[in-house]
Write a protein that holds these residues in place. Structure first.
Motif, PDB file in Angstrom:
ATOM      1  N   LEU A 168      -9.776 -26.150 -45.208  1.00 55.18           N
ATOM      2  CA  LEU A 168     -10.328 -27.465 -45.518  1.00 55.18           C
ATOM      3  C   LEU A 168     -10.248 -28.345 -44.267  1.00 55.18           C
ATOM      4  CD1 LEU A 168      -8.854 -28.162 -49.059  1.00 55.18           C
ATOM      5  CD2 LEU A 168     -11.233 -27.709 -48.493  1.00 55.18           C
ATOM      6  N   THR A 169     -11.335 -29.019 -43.945  1.00 54.86           N
ATOM      7  CA  THR A 169     -11.381 -29.808 -42.720  1.00 54.86           C
ATOM      8  C   THR A 169     -11.109 -31.279 -43.011  1.00 54.86           C
ATOM      9  OG1 THR A 169     -13.775 -30.050 -42.968  1.00 54.86           O
ATOM     10  CG2 THR A 169     -12.988 -28.274 -41.559  1.00 54.86           C
ATOM     11  N   ASN A 170     -10.523 -31.940 -42.027  1.00 53.41           N
ATOM     12  CA  ASN A 170     -10.213 -33.355 -42.169  1.00 53.41           C
ATOM     13  C   ASN A 170     -11.492 -34.183 -42.183  1.00 53.41           C
ATOM     14  OD1 ASN A 170      -8.620 -35.668 -42.310  1.00 53.41           O
ATOM     15  ND2 ASN A 170      -8.648 -35.930 -40.097  1.00 53.41           N
ATOM     16  N   ILE A 171     -11.489 -35.230 -42.999  1.00 51.04           N
ATOM     17  CA  ILE A 171     -12.643 -36.123 -43.108  1.00 51.04           C
ATOM     18  C   ILE A 171     -12.370 -37.371 -42.279  1.00 51.04           C
ATOM     19  CG2 ILE A 171     -14.050 -37.478 -44.693  1.00 51.04           C
ATOM     20  CD1 ILE A 171     -13.268 -35.478 -46.877  1.00 51.04           C
ATOM     21  N   LYS A 172     -13.293 -37.707 -41.399  1.00 49.82           N
ATOM     22  CA  LYS A 172     -13.114 -38.868 -40.544  1.00 49.82           C
ATOM     23  C   LYS A 172     -13.398 -40.160 -41.307  1.00 49.82           C
ATOM     24  CE  LYS A 172     -14.418 -36.335 -36.378  1.00 49.82           C
ATOM     25  NZ  LYS A 172     -15.388 -36.232 -35.254  1.00 49.82           N
ATOM     26  N   PRO A 173     -12.659 -41.240 -41.008  1.00 49.16           N
ATOM     27  CA  PRO A 173     -12.934 -42.530 -41.655  1.00 49.16           C
ATOM     28  C   PRO A 173     -14.348 -43.016 -41.347  1.00 49.16           C
ATOM     29  CG  PRO A 173     -10.835 -42.571 -40.480  1.00 49.16           C
ATOM     30  CD  PRO A 173     -11.524 -41.313 -40.084  1.00 49.16           C
ATOM     31  N   SER A 174     -15.010 -43.612 -42.331  1.00 50.67           N
ATOM     32  CA  SER A 174     -16.385 -44.079 -42.186  1.00 50.67           C
ATOM     33  C   SER A 174     -16.432 -45.594 -42.022  1.00 50.67           C
ATOM     34  CB  SER A 174     -17.213 -43.683 -43.415  1.00 50.67           C
ATOM     35  OG  SER A 174     -17.344 -42.288 -43.496  1.00 50.67           O
ATOM     36  N   PHE A 229     -20.016 -30.434 -51.533  1.00 53.12           N
ATOM     37  CA  PHE A 229     -21.133 -29.550 -51.223  1.00 53.12           C
ATOM     38  C   PHE A 229     -20.928 -28.597 -50.066  1.00 53.12           C
ATOM     39  CE2 PHE A 229     -23.041 -33.437 -53.031  1.00 53.12           C
ATOM     40  CZ  PHE A 229     -23.557 -32.875 -54.176  1.00 53.12           C
ATOM     41  N   SER A 230     -20.046 -28.909 -49.137  1.00 48.29           N
ATOM     42  CA  SER A 230     -20.023 -28.179 -47.877  1.00 48.29           C
ATOM     43  C   SER A 230     -19.628 -26.717 -48.076  1.00 48.29           C
ATOM     44  CB  SER A 230     -19.072 -28.853 -46.890  1.00 48.29           C
ATOM     45  OG  SER A 230     -17.746 -28.723 -47.331  1.00 48.29           O
ATOM     46  N   ASP A 231     -20.129 -25.878 -47.158  1.00 49.75           N
ATOM     47  CA  ASP A 231     -19.737 -24.471 -47.147  1.00 49.75           C
ATOM     48  C   ASP A 231     -18.231 -24.348 -46.972  1.00 49.75           C
ATOM     49  OD1 ASP A 231     -22.339 -23.648 -47.440  1.00 49.75           O
ATOM     50  OD2 ASP A 231     -22.689 -23.377 -45.286  1.00 49.75           O
ATOM     51  N   ASN A 232     -17.665 -25.331 -46.325  1.00 49.57           N
ATOM     52  CA  ASN A 232     -16.220 -25.372 -46.114  1.00 49.57           C
ATOM     53  C   ASN A 232     -15.456 -25.297 -47.444  1.00 49.57           C
ATOM     54  OD1 ASN A 232     -13.951 -27.838 -46.024  1.00 49.57           O
ATOM     55  ND2 ASN A 232     -13.677 -26.258 -44.482  1.00 49.57           N
ATOM     56  N   ILE A 244     -16.674 -24.119 -50.338  1.00 45.16           N
ATOM     57  CA  ILE A 244     -16.949 -22.798 -50.933  1.00 45.16           C
ATOM     58  C   ILE A 244     -16.037 -21.738 -50.319  1.00 45.16           C
ATOM     59  CG2 ILE A 244     -18.720 -21.062 -51.373  1.00 45.16           C
ATOM     60  CD1 ILE A 244     -19.333 -23.723 -52.670  1.00 45.16           C
ATOM     61  N   LYS A 245     -15.910 -21.780 -49.007  1.00 50.65           N
ATOM     62  CA  LYS A 245     -15.067 -20.799 -48.318  1.00 50.65           C
ATOM     63  C   LYS A 245     -13.594 -20.998 -48.679  1.00 50.65           C
ATOM     64  CE  LYS A 245     -18.185 -20.191 -44.379  1.00 50.65           C
ATOM     65  NZ  LYS A 245     -18.402 -20.493 -42.934  1.00 50.65           N
ATOM     66  N   ALA A 246     -13.186 -22.262 -48.836  1.00 51.86           N
ATOM     67  CA  ALA A 246     -11.795 -22.539 -49.198  1.00 51.86           C
ATOM     68  C   ALA A 246     -11.468 -21.964 -50.569  1.00 51.86           C
ATOM     69  CB  ALA A 246     -11.543 -24.045 -49.177  1.00 51.86           C
ATOM     70  N   ILE A 247     -12.411 -22.062 -51.507  1.00 50.47           N
ATOM     71  CA  ILE A 247     -12.223 -21.470 -52.834  1.00 50.47           C
ATOM     72  C   ILE A 247     -12.061 -19.958 -52.724  1.00 50.47           C
ATOM     73  CG2 ILE A 247     -13.350 -21.017 -55.054  1.00 50.47           C
ATOM     74  CD1 ILE A 247     -14.677 -23.815 -54.729  1.00 50.47           C
ATOM     75  N   ALA A 248     -12.920 -19.335 -51.920  1.00 50.14           N
ATOM     76  CA  ALA A 248     -12.874 -17.877 -51.758  1.00 50.14           C
ATOM     77  C   ALA A 248     -11.564 -17.432 -51.109  1.00 50.14           C
ATOM     78  CB  ALA A 248     -14.064 -17.419 -50.917  1.00 50.14           C
ATOM     79  N   ARG A 249     -11.134 -18.154 -50.079  1.00 52.25           N
ATOM     80  CA  ARG A 249      -9.877 -17.803 -49.398  1.00 52.25           C
ATOM     81  C   ARG A 249      -8.687 -17.937 -50.353  1.00 52.25           C
ATOM     82  NH1 ARG A 249     -11.999 -21.321 -45.108  1.00 52.25           N
ATOM     83  NH2 ARG A 249     -12.928 -20.011 -43.484  1.00 52.25           N
ATOM     84  N   THR A 250      -8.704 -18.998 -51.158  1.00 55.30           N
ATOM     85  CA  THR A 250      -7.598 -19.222 -52.097  1.00 55.30           C
ATOM     86  C   THR A 250      -7.547 -18.113 -53.147  1.00 55.30           C
ATOM     87  OG1 THR A 250      -7.811 -21.607 -51.776  1.00 55.30           O
ATOM     88  CG2 THR A 250      -6.578 -20.877 -53.694  1.00 55.30           C
ATOM     89  N   CYS A 251      -8.693 -17.770 -53.697  1.00 55.12           N
ATOM     90  CA  CYS A 251      -8.751 -16.705 -54.715  1.00 55.12           C
ATOM     91  C   CYS A 251      -8.273 -15.369 -54.144  1.00 55.12           C
ATOM     92  CB  CYS A 251     -10.175 -16.571 -55.257  1.00 55.12           C
ATOM     93  SG  CYS A 251     -10.699 -17.956 -56.293  1.00 55.12           S
TER      94      CYS A 251
END
Length: 381
Positions: free
Chosen positions: A57-63, A82-85, A87-94
């Motif tokens: 999971l990537t850090n979100i920058k302040p807006s 929505f990000s692929d990030n 989706i990939k985090a879900i797959a890695r966790t599983c």
């Protein structure tokens, strides 16, 4: 030994708010506890002697909310949903769970990996929350088609029942969960789903700073910030040169001339700093409000995003602070409210009362009863 995973967004406010790190350390004495998140949290988690796994999971920058409010909000919605990030985090966790197993998933209320993983793997799920940050129903209605589309994509990919598509935003609430609140019923307007109120342990001074005169803390915000609001705070510091201002602001976010009574932090341990403060100025975020309550310090709540309004209303209603809803209100009333909170002892008395109320009901052992209840539910299925 039973295994517990804590899943959270990779920001310090989502792992160290209200007493969550203390909770995880407590559980680690009886269970094997791991934190799954992004690399930003790796160092602080390992300092707490907890196992850490980077799921990407990537850090979100302040807006900057002075630019385009809608674009800023959708930037964060996209990162959360929505990000692929994600989706990939879900797959890695599983994948990791299939290798090592897991008996319980705990998450912060905004981590959307956790409920999906819970459903996919039929693992009990608990959401650990603080006093609420409600989002307006109108805003949700506008987002509903987009979020429904995302849910269908996720649920189709991971084989989750269509039943959960009927649940509303956020996705966290799509998983049948128990909420553990570092709060009390008198200071929490959310009464949805099964909740366990833990209160919160007092934070005492460790003499993190030298106490000389009046000290005030301000955070520019984790997700949203506004240059005009920062200017208001700096003007406040200029107009009150005898008061020490401690300002937390992300490195490189905003440039200004250094003031002799202002200390700038890129990151600061609020639990160490807050007991030595006389006033906390915040946008009403999850971590800051909790820590201010636990430290017994009055709050000046000045949000830049309507998602933080609920806590401001609770603060004002209880009397442990003042809530200035809009930037226009802040421009007009900031200095007056600032002086009122420092000079009127009523607010400090209410803050100390709320701190004591949180402390009186604090019992982390309630968590063990919740875990037992969850284990019994699973065994009956």
């Amino acid at each position: 030994m039973k295994r517990i995973i804590y899943l959270c967004e990779p920001t310090h406010g989502h792992i160290d708010y209200g007493g969550v790190l203390e909770l995880l350390s407590f559980l680690n004495k009886k269970y094997k506890v791991s934190v799954y998140s992004g690399s930003l949290l790796k160092k602080s988690i390992r300092k707490s002697n907890l196992q850490f796994f980077d799921i990407g999971l990537t850090n979100i920058k302040p807006s900057n909310m002075a630019l385009n409010v809608v674009d800023n909000i959708f930037y964060h919605i996209e990162n959360y949903f929505f990000s692929d990030n994600v989706i990939k985090a879900i797959a890695r966790t599983c994948k990791r769970i299939n290798q090592e197993g897991c008996d319980l998933i705990i998450s912060d209320p905004y981590c959307h990996v956790a409920p999906v993983v819970s459903q996919v793997n039929s693992i009990p799920f608990i959401s650990v929350v603080s006093p609420p940050r409600n989002v307006s129903r109108d805003f949700l209605q506008r987002l509903y088609p987009i979020i429904t589309s995302f849910k269908k994509k996720i649920y189709a990919q991971y084989g989750i029942s269509e039943l959960y598509l009927n649940k509303f935003y956020p996705v966290t609430h799509a998983s049948p969960s128990c909420r553990i609140n570092f709060s009390i019923k008198e200071f929490n307007i959310t009464k949805k789903c099964d909740s366990v109120y833990l209160g919160g342990e007092k934070i005492e001074s460790v003499q993190y700073i030298k106490r000389d005169g009046i000290h005030v803390y301000y955070s520019s915000g984790t997700l949203f910030w506004h240059p005009q609001q920062i200017e208001l705070i700096l003007n406040l510091a200029k107009n009150n040169p005898d008061i020490h201002f401690h300002i937390s602001i992300a490195k490189g976010l905003f440039t200004f001339n250094k003031l002799p009574n202002v200390i700038i932090y890129d990151f600061v341990d609020q639990k160490k700093l807050f007991p030595d403060m006389d006033l906390i100025i915040t946008q009403g975020g999850m971590g800051t409000v909790n820590e201010a309550i636990r430290a017994g310090i009055p709050i000046l709540d000045i949000p830049v995003f309507f998602g933080n309004y609920a806590q401001g209303e609770e603060i004002q209603a209880f009397g442990n602070g003042i809530f200035l809803r809009t930037l226009d209100e802040q421009k007009e009333l900031l200095e007056k409210s600032f002086i009122e909170l420092l000079e009127n002892n009523f607010y400090r008395e209410r803050a100390k009362k709320l701190q004591q109320m949180f402390h009186n009901v604090y019992d982390v052992h309630k968590i063990l009863a919740v875990l037992k209840k969850k284990e019994n539910l699973v065994s009956r299925k």
